[in-house]
Scaffold this motif. Structure first.
Motif, PDB file in Angstrom:
ATOM      1  N   ALA A   1       0.838  -1.210   0.000  1.00 23.77           N
ATOM      2  CA  ALA A   1       0.000   0.000   0.000  1.00 23.77           C
ATOM      3  C   ALA A   1       0.868   1.254   0.000  1.00 23.77           C
ATOM      4  N   ALA A   2       1.941   1.255   0.782  1.00 22.75           N
ATOM      5  CA  ALA A   2       2.839   2.419   0.861  1.00 22.75           C
ATOM      6  C   ALA A   2       3.574   2.655  -0.454  1.00 22.75           C
ATOM      7  N   SER A   3       3.767   1.581  -1.238  1.00 23.07           N
ATOM      8  CA  SER A   3       4.458   1.744  -2.518  1.00 23.07           C
ATOM      9  C   SER A   3       3.496   2.154  -3.630  1.00 23.07           C
ATOM     10  N   GLY A   4       2.219   2.414  -3.260  1.00 24.43           N
ATOM     11  CA  GLY A   4       1.275   2.953  -4.226  1.00 24.43           C
ATOM     12  C   GLY A   4       0.330   1.952  -4.851  1.00 24.43           C
ATOM     13  N   ASP A   5       0.322   0.721  -4.388  1.00 23.63           N
ATOM     14  CA  ASP A   5      -0.602  -0.286  -4.933  1.00 23.63           C
ATOM     15  C   ASP A   5      -1.997  -0.014  -4.389  1.00 23.63           C
ATOM     16  N   ALA A   6      -2.839   0.598  -5.217  1.00 24.41           N
ATOM     17  CA  ALA A   6      -4.184   0.997  -4.786  1.00 24.41           C
ATOM     18  C   ALA A   6      -5.131  -0.181  -4.633  1.00 24.41           C
ATOM     19  N   SER A   7      -4.754  -1.352  -5.136  1.00 27.23           N
ATOM     20  CA  SER A   7      -5.636  -2.519  -5.047  1.00 27.23           C
ATOM     21  C   SER A   7      -5.542  -3.229  -3.694  1.00 27.23           C
ATOM     22  N   VAL A   8      -4.594  -2.835  -2.870  1.00 26.29           N
ATOM     23  CA  VAL A   8      -4.368  -3.518  -1.593  1.00 26.29           C
ATOM     24  C   VAL A   8      -5.417  -3.101  -0.563  1.00 26.29           C
ATOM     25  N   ARG A   9      -6.048  -4.092   0.046  1.00 31.07           N
ATOM     26  CA  ARG A   9      -6.950  -3.843   1.179  1.00 31.07           C
ATOM     27  C   ARG A   9      -6.186  -4.192   2.446  1.00 31.07           C
ATOM     28  N   LEU A  10      -6.061  -3.232   3.331  1.00 32.11           N
ATOM     29  CA  LEU A  10      -5.365  -3.465   4.593  1.00 32.11           C
ATOM     30  C   LEU A  10      -6.318  -4.080   5.606  1.00 32.11           C
ATOM     31  N   PRO A  11      -5.820  -4.961   6.472  1.00 31.65           N
ATOM     32  CA  PRO A  11      -6.668  -5.496   7.546  1.00 31.65           C
ATOM     33  C   PRO A  11      -7.110  -4.371   8.475  1.00 31.65           C
ATOM     34  N   ARG A  12      -8.342  -4.445   8.936  1.00 30.85           N
ATOM     35  CA  ARG A  12      -8.829  -3.497   9.934  1.00 30.85           C
ATOM     36  C   ARG A  12      -8.244  -3.831  11.301  1.00 30.85           C
ATOM     37  N   PHE A  13      -7.865  -5.111  11.481  1.00 33.43           N
ATOM     38  CA  PHE A  13      -7.294  -5.545  12.754  1.00 33.43           C
ATOM     39  C   PHE A  13      -6.520  -6.840  12.541  1.00 33.43           C
ATOM     40  N   ALA A  14      -5.657  -7.131  13.499  1.00 35.72           N
ATOM     41  CA  ALA A  14      -4.922  -8.402  13.523  1.00 35.72           C
ATOM     42  C   ALA A  14      -4.910  -8.895  14.962  1.00 35.72           C
ATOM     43  N   VAL A  15      -5.127 -10.182  15.122  1.00 33.58           N
ATOM     44  CA  VAL A  15      -5.041 -10.827  16.427  1.00 33.58           C
ATOM     45  C   VAL A  15      -3.896 -11.823  16.333  1.00 33.58           C
ATOM     46  N   ILE A  16      -2.858 -11.578  17.139  1.00 33.11           N
ATOM     47  CA  ILE A  16      -1.644 -12.380  17.107  1.00 33.11           C
ATOM     48  C   ILE A  16      -1.577 -13.143  18.427  1.00 33.11           C
TER      49      ILE A  16
END
Length: 158
Positions: A140-155
């Motif tokens: 996402a930071a490199s400009g890939d607009a198709s990437v959906r980031l997780p709203r959350f992660a449980v580790i």
């Protein structure tokens, strides 16, 4: 004047879809039916866990899976020596996790094809979940607009 408020009950909210990544020596079915059974039950009105199988079969029992494997000098692949492997790994600063890149590619594909809100990882799956989040953020930071980031992660126990 008064402010308008919107009230949404939990029942009206769509359940969260969670990509679930099992631990070493488990599989999606075992993870959902045993390890995460109680968690799934408690979250049923809020979230649905969708587990996938790790890509690497354990040699002694192919139905059991791993997100990476270990070099033979670290582990002989026998179940009775897993504890010795764990103790050895705790004494090392680093080790070769064979197959992590393949697993990351596999999980990124699963994430991209699913409609997931977040990711949950247990043990080895927790490590892959963290790496997934980092990789998606990097893309996402490199400009890939198709990437959906997780709203959350449980580790858990990573």
């Amino acid at each position: 004047g008064g402010r308008a408020r919107t009230w949404r009950s939990r029942a009206a909210m769509p359940a969260l879809n969670v990509l679930a990544l099992h631990g070493f020596g488990q599989c999606a079915e075992v993870f959902l039916e045993k390890r995460a059974k109680e968690l799934s039950r408690k979250l049923k009105s809020v979230a649905t866990l969708h587990a996938i199988d790790a890509p690497f079969a354990r040699p002694e029992q192919p139905a059991l899976r791993a997100w990476w494997t270990y070099p033979p000098e670290l582990w002989d692949g026998r179940p009775e020596t897993v504890q010795a492997l764990a103790e050895t790994l705790l004494q090392r600063e680093s080790f070769e996790a064979r197959g992590v890149r393949e697993s990351l590619s596999y999980v990124v594909d699963a994430w991209s094809q699913g409609e997931y809100d977040g990711v949950l990882g247990f043990s080895q799956g927790a490590v892959i979940a963290a790496v997934l989040c980092a990789e998606l953020a990097r893309r996402a930071a490199s400009g890939d607009a198709s990437v959906r980031l997780p709203r959350f992660a449980v580790i858990i126990a990573g």
